[in-house]
Design a protein around this motif. Structure first.
Motif, PDB file in Angstrom:
ATOM      1  N   GLU A 195       0.857  -1.179   0.000  1.00  0.00           N
ATOM      2  CA  GLU A 195       0.000   0.000   0.000  1.00  0.00           C
ATOM      3  C   GLU A 195       0.896   1.234   0.000  1.00  0.00           C
ATOM      4  OE1 GLU A 195      -3.153   2.260   2.963  1.00  0.00           O
ATOM      5  OE2 GLU A 195      -2.848   0.121   3.198  1.00  0.00           O
ATOM      6  N   SER A 196       0.533   2.217  -0.808  1.00  0.00           N
ATOM      7  CA  SER A 196       1.302   3.457  -0.838  1.00  0.00           C
ATOM      8  C   SER A 196       0.354   4.643  -0.935  1.00  0.00           C
ATOM      9  CB  SER A 196       2.281   3.464  -2.009  1.00  0.00           C
ATOM     10  OG  SER A 196       1.580   3.427  -3.233  1.00  0.00           O
ATOM     11  N   ILE A 197       0.871   5.795  -0.547  1.00  0.00           N
ATOM     12  CA  ILE A 197       0.116   7.048  -0.608  1.00  0.00           C
ATOM     13  C   ILE A 197       0.793   7.948  -1.631  1.00  0.00           C
ATOM     14  CG2 ILE A 197      -0.613   9.091   0.689  1.00  0.00           C
ATOM     15  CD1 ILE A 197      -1.927   6.552   1.729  1.00  0.00           C
ATOM     16  N   GLU A 198      -0.011   8.527  -2.508  1.00  0.00           N
ATOM     17  CA  GLU A 198       0.487   9.475  -3.502  1.00  0.00           C
ATOM     18  C   GLU A 198      -0.330  10.763  -3.404  1.00  0.00           C
ATOM     19  OE1 GLU A 198       0.041   7.691  -7.351  1.00  0.00           O
ATOM     20  OE2 GLU A 198       1.291   5.954  -6.840  1.00  0.00           O
ATOM     21  N   TYR A 199       0.350  11.881  -3.400  1.00  0.00           N
ATOM     22  CA  TYR A 199      -0.323  13.175  -3.471  1.00  0.00           C
ATOM     23  C   TYR A 199      -0.230  13.592  -4.929  1.00  0.00           C
ATOM     24  CZ  TYR A 199      -0.328  13.040   1.563  1.00  0.00           C
ATOM     25  OH  TYR A 199      -0.556  12.666   2.863  1.00  0.00           O
ATOM     26  N   ASP A 200      -1.272  13.242  -5.689  1.00  0.00           N
ATOM     27  CA  ASP A 200      -1.168  13.348  -7.142  1.00  0.00           C
ATOM     28  C   ASP A 200      -1.753  14.623  -7.736  1.00  0.00           C
ATOM     29  OD1 ASP A 200      -3.784  12.585  -6.629  1.00  0.00           O
ATOM     30  OD2 ASP A 200      -3.878  11.150  -8.266  1.00  0.00           O
ATOM     31  N   LYS A 201      -2.451  15.422  -6.931  1.00  0.00           N
ATOM     32  CA  LYS A 201      -2.953  16.710  -7.421  1.00  0.00           C
ATOM     33  C   LYS A 201      -2.871  17.723  -6.291  1.00  0.00           C
ATOM     34  CE  LYS A 201      -6.192  16.059 -11.133  1.00  0.00           C
ATOM     35  NZ  LYS A 201      -7.527  16.217 -11.640  1.00  0.00           N
ATOM     36  N   ILE A 202      -2.204  18.818  -6.562  1.00  0.00           N
ATOM     37  CA  ILE A 202      -2.140  19.921  -5.611  1.00  0.00           C
ATOM     38  C   ILE A 202      -2.465  21.185  -6.405  1.00  0.00           C
ATOM     39  CG2 ILE A 202      -0.723  21.180  -3.951  1.00  0.00           C
ATOM     40  CD1 ILE A 202       1.078  18.634  -3.849  1.00  0.00           C
ATOM     41  N   GLU A 203      -3.555  21.841  -6.026  1.00  0.00           N
ATOM     42  CA  GLU A 203      -4.031  23.005  -6.774  1.00  0.00           C
ATOM     43  C   GLU A 203      -4.180  24.206  -5.841  1.00  0.00           C
ATOM     44  OE1 GLU A 203      -7.011  20.816  -9.885  1.00  0.00           O
ATOM     45  OE2 GLU A 203      -7.660  20.954  -7.796  1.00  0.00           O
ATOM     46  N   VAL A 204      -3.846  25.373  -6.333  1.00  0.00           N
ATOM     47  CA  VAL A 204      -4.053  26.618  -5.609  1.00  0.00           C
ATOM     48  C   VAL A 204      -5.227  27.320  -6.276  1.00  0.00           C
ATOM     49  CG1 VAL A 204      -3.041  28.827  -4.938  1.00  0.00           C
ATOM     50  CG2 VAL A 204      -1.610  26.760  -5.036  1.00  0.00           C
ATOM     51  N   VAL A 205      -6.260  27.628  -5.488  1.00  0.00           N
ATOM     52  CA  VAL A 205      -7.475  28.212  -6.069  1.00  0.00           C
ATOM     53  C   VAL A 205      -7.970  29.395  -5.256  1.00  0.00           C
ATOM     54  CG1 VAL A 205      -8.230  26.047  -7.137  1.00  0.00           C
ATOM     55  CG2 VAL A 205      -8.986  26.601  -4.853  1.00  0.00           C
ATOM     56  N   GLY A 206      -8.609  30.299  -5.942  1.00  0.00           N
ATOM     57  CA  GLY A 206      -9.322  31.390  -5.304  1.00  0.00           C
ATOM     58  C   GLY A 206      -8.472  32.578  -4.892  1.00  0.00           C
ATOM     59  N   LEU A 207      -9.173  33.616  -4.505  1.00  0.00           N
ATOM     60  CA  LEU A 207      -8.575  34.875  -4.098  1.00  0.00           C
ATOM     61  C   LEU A 207      -7.649  34.721  -2.894  1.00  0.00           C
ATOM     62  CD1 LEU A 207      -8.588  37.973  -4.512  1.00  0.00           C
ATOM     63  CD2 LEU A 207     -10.577  38.058  -3.001  1.00  0.00           C
ATOM     64  N   TYR A 208      -8.008  33.800  -1.979  1.00  0.00           N
ATOM     65  CA  TYR A 208      -7.250  33.634  -0.741  1.00  0.00           C
ATOM     66  C   TYR A 208      -6.296  32.441  -0.785  1.00  0.00           C
ATOM     67  CZ  TYR A 208     -10.901  36.866   0.522  1.00  0.00           C
ATOM     68  OH  TYR A 208     -11.754  37.944   0.528  1.00  0.00           O
ATOM     69  N   LYS A 209      -6.054  31.935  -1.977  1.00  0.00           N
ATOM     70  CA  LYS A 209      -5.055  30.883  -2.228  1.00  0.00           C
ATOM     71  C   LYS A 209      -5.284  29.617  -1.384  1.00  0.00           C
ATOM     72  CE  LYS A 209      -3.062  33.804  -4.952  1.00  0.00           C
ATOM     73  NZ  LYS A 209      -3.621  33.940  -6.257  1.00  0.00           N
ATOM     74  N   ALA A 210      -6.499  29.104  -1.441  1.00  0.00           N
ATOM     75  CA  ALA A 210      -6.772  27.814  -0.807  1.00  0.00           C
ATOM     76  C   ALA A 210      -5.962  26.750  -1.545  1.00  0.00           C
ATOM     77  CB  ALA A 210      -8.259  27.484  -0.884  1.00  0.00           C
ATOM     78  N   VAL A 211      -5.437  25.806  -0.812  1.00  0.00           N
ATOM     79  CA  VAL A 211      -4.645  24.737  -1.414  1.00  0.00           C
ATOM     80  C   VAL A 211      -5.472  23.453  -1.335  1.00  0.00           C
ATOM     81  CG1 VAL A 211      -2.488  23.425  -1.312  1.00  0.00           C
ATOM     82  CG2 VAL A 211      -2.482  25.865  -0.767  1.00  0.00           C
ATOM     83  N   GLN A 212      -5.846  22.930  -2.513  1.00  0.00           N
ATOM     84  CA  GLN A 212      -6.628  21.694  -2.598  1.00  0.00           C
ATOM     85  C   GLN A 212      -5.675  20.539  -2.882  1.00  0.00           C
ATOM     86  OE1 GLN A 212     -10.683  22.077  -4.558  1.00  0.00           O
ATOM     87  NE2 GLN A 212      -9.518  23.640  -5.631  1.00  0.00           N
ATOM     88  N   ILE A 213      -5.849  19.466  -2.123  1.00  0.00           N
ATOM     89  CA  ILE A 213      -4.959  18.315  -2.257  1.00  0.00           C
ATOM     90  C   ILE A 213      -5.786  17.071  -2.542  1.00  0.00           C
ATOM     91  CG2 ILE A 213      -3.300  16.849  -1.031  1.00  0.00           C
ATOM     92  CD1 ILE A 213      -3.617  20.093   0.469  1.00  0.00           C
TER      93      ILE A 213
END
Length: 94
Positions: A5-23
């Motif tokens: 089993e492994s964990i991958e962080y395959d999408k990291i996006e910065v969105v919006g006026l206040y720079k929310a970070v979506q993972i």
């Protein structure tokens, strides 16, 4: 027959006026090197929260992967944090 089993962080996006970070975090199960399943989990990080005195408390990102930490530290500038704090205060429930 080896399962892994492994964990991958395959999408990291910065969105919006206040720079929310979506993972997007993927949990991958492999049998003998062949992928059997992949499950996704999404979450969002904001620059901080307000305490009882309306001071901004920075979001603790110490448990995040280095890649996520680097992005948060790059986009959450002093100006962004100030704007996010003002937004939180302006939209605070009465």
């Amino acid at each position: 027959m080896a399962l892994a089993e492994s964990i991958e962080y395959d999408k990291i996006e910065v969105v919006g006026l206040y720079k929310a970070v979506q993972i997007r975090k993927a949990t991958v199960i492999k049998k003998d090197g062949v992928e059997l399943t992949r499950a996704f989990e999404r979450y969002v990080l904001q620059a901080g929260t307000l305490d009882g005195n309306d001071d901004l408390v920075d979001t603790d990102i110490s448990s995040e992967p280095a890649e996520v930490q680097a992005i948060c530290n790059a986009v959450w500038t002093t100006d962004i944090k100030a704007a996010w704090k003002a937004n939180l205060i302006a939209n605070k429930p009465a």
